[in-house]
Scaffold this active site. Structure first.
Site, PDB file in Angstrom:
ATOM      1  N   THR A   5     -10.016  -6.947  -0.878  1.00  0.00           N
ATOM      2  CA  THR A   5     -10.214  -5.845  -1.816  1.00  0.00           C
ATOM      3  C   THR A   5     -11.558  -6.062  -2.492  1.00  0.00           C
ATOM      4  O   THR A   5     -11.933  -7.188  -2.808  1.00  0.00           O
ATOM      5  CB  THR A   5      -9.033  -5.701  -2.808  1.00  0.00           C
TER       6      THR A   5
ATOM      7  N   CYS B  81      -9.240  -4.790 -13.127  1.00  0.00           N
ATOM      8  CA  CYS B  81      -8.049  -4.802 -12.278  1.00  0.00           C
ATOM      9  C   CYS B  81      -7.771  -6.246 -11.847  1.00  0.00           C
ATOM     10  O   CYS B  81      -8.636  -7.102 -11.916  1.00  0.00           O
ATOM     11  CB  CYS B  81      -8.274  -3.973 -11.025  1.00  0.00           C
TER      12      CYS B  81
ATOM     13  N   HIS C  48      -3.813  -4.591  -5.483  1.00  0.00           N
ATOM     14  CA  HIS C  48      -4.935  -4.355  -6.404  1.00  0.00           C
ATOM     15  C   HIS C  48      -4.387  -3.490  -7.548  1.00  0.00           C
ATOM     16  O   HIS C  48      -4.337  -2.272  -7.438  1.00  0.00           O
ATOM     17  CB  HIS C  48      -6.046  -3.635  -5.641  1.00  0.00           C
TER      18      HIS C  48
END
Lengths: 204, 160
Positions: free
Chosen positions: B22, B28, B45
């Protein structure tokens, strides 16, 4: 009210705000650098989270993000994003010298955040003018990092409202120098409705 | 090797050989689960700490609590053993400095706390983490050995 159902009328209004805001911003920029600045009609888009980073060239692409809090009749935040080429271009216009290094100096960051400040204030002034709302923005906060990481800040704030993100893209030109600025306007949930009412998109 | 890209508010699981990645984690958090014996990995994520805080919570991969639940479910489905899962965390940065009480700006820290709390509930040990700070991270999980690469701009690259 659901941001997913934003109608054409609202997009038109936001586009017009973007247009006037960009016009004011271009004028301010032209005054600072003492050159003629052209601008394109801004684009207003509503995107999915996952598309957002692609608009800026991928989640890992380095960008400069300038962040403001918005207060007054509506609360929320504003994010102004420049890709690295646009940031360099802007610095070249401001300092009349070019910097090809990967890093930005403190002076560069300070100058960029001031330009971001002027541009964001121009947008907010047009929004305030068109909607009769009292709006203020905080001092800018700046970061240089991956687009995905920078964008996670407004995306998370949008995340409370929906899976979509709303943004305005403006391009400025001075000779061969092109600066693309991306502005994200993120009203808080309650403020979003206030804004729509003030703009006459939904009935009071 | 097969590479699966996980977007924001998204998750994926896979058996080796595979890399799950990711890009550009900011506030995040990337939650990685791994089963060493069966060589099965999963990556989520997440953007927000809890699905209970807001009404619009249909996307389960967006929240720490629901994403971990789905991640485990999906890994079990492809043959993972729940009792030997381990976890790694990355992300949860504070990208912008502000002298403010705005809770939203501390979201990175809150995401990390929520992820840890949920993993503890499931009894999954966190063997490594690279969280906090004020910079973005790209992560890559290698399902062959469970190693997690963390890449940054200007702060190098490391394995945790």
């Amino acid at each position: 009210m659901d941001i997913n159902n934003l109608n054409i009328m609202l997009l038109d209004i936001l586009k017009e705000i973007g247009n006037i805001g960009s016009g004011n911003a271009a004028t301010a920029l032209a005054n600072i650098i003492n050159e003629k600045i052209d601008m394109d009609v801004p684009q207003v888009k509503i995107l999915d989270f996952n598309e957002v980073a692609n608009v800026l060239g991928g989640a890992e692409k380095p960008v400069v993000g300038i962040y403001f809090e918005m207060n007054g009749d509506i609360k929320g935040s504003i994010m102004f994003i420049l890709d690295i080429d646009s940031a360099r271009c802007l610095l070249k216009l401001l300092f009349k010298s070019s910097n090809e290094k990967d890093e930005f100096t403190d002076m560069d960051m300070s100058a960029l955040s001031e330009v971001g400040n002027i541009l964001a204030a121009s947008y907010i002034n047009s929004l305030s003018m068109l909607s009769n709302m009292v709006l203020k923005i905080s001092v800018p906060s700046i970061a240089f990092d991956m687009a995905g990481a920078i964008l996670s800040v407004p995306a998370i704030q949008f995340g409370y409202i929906s899976d979509k993100v709303l943004f305005i893209e403006t391009q400025f030109k001075e000779g061969n120098n092109q600066v693309t600025g991306n502005l994200f306007l993120i009203p808080e949930l309650d403020s979003f409705e206030t804004m729509l009412k003030k703009l006459g998109v939904v009935e009071i | 090797m097969k590479v699966i890209k996980v977007g924001m508010a998204d998750l994926a699981v896979s058996k080796s050989p595979c890399i799950i990645t990711t890009l550009g984690l900011g506030s995040c958090v990337g939650i990685v689960l791994y089963d060493k014996t069966n060589k099965i990995g999963g990556l989520a994520h997440i953007m927000l700490p809890s699905s209970l805080d807001i009404k619009n919570n249909s996307n389960k991969a967006k929240f720490a609590d629901t994403a971990i639940e789905i991640l485990i479910e999906k890994m079990l489905k492809i043959g993972a053993n729940k009792n030997i899962l381990i976890a790694k965390l990355a992300g949860g940065a504070q990208m912008f400095k502000f002298s403010t009480r705005n809770e939203l700006l501390r979201i990175g820290e809150r995401n990390v706390i929520a992820s840890k709390k949920k993993l503890k509930e499931y009894g999954i040990p966190i063997v490594a983490e690279d969280t906090g700070g004020n910079y973005g991270r790209t992560i890559e999980l290698n399902c062959e050995d469970g190693s997690l690469m963390v890449r940054t701009i200007g702060k190098g690259c490391k394995y945790i």
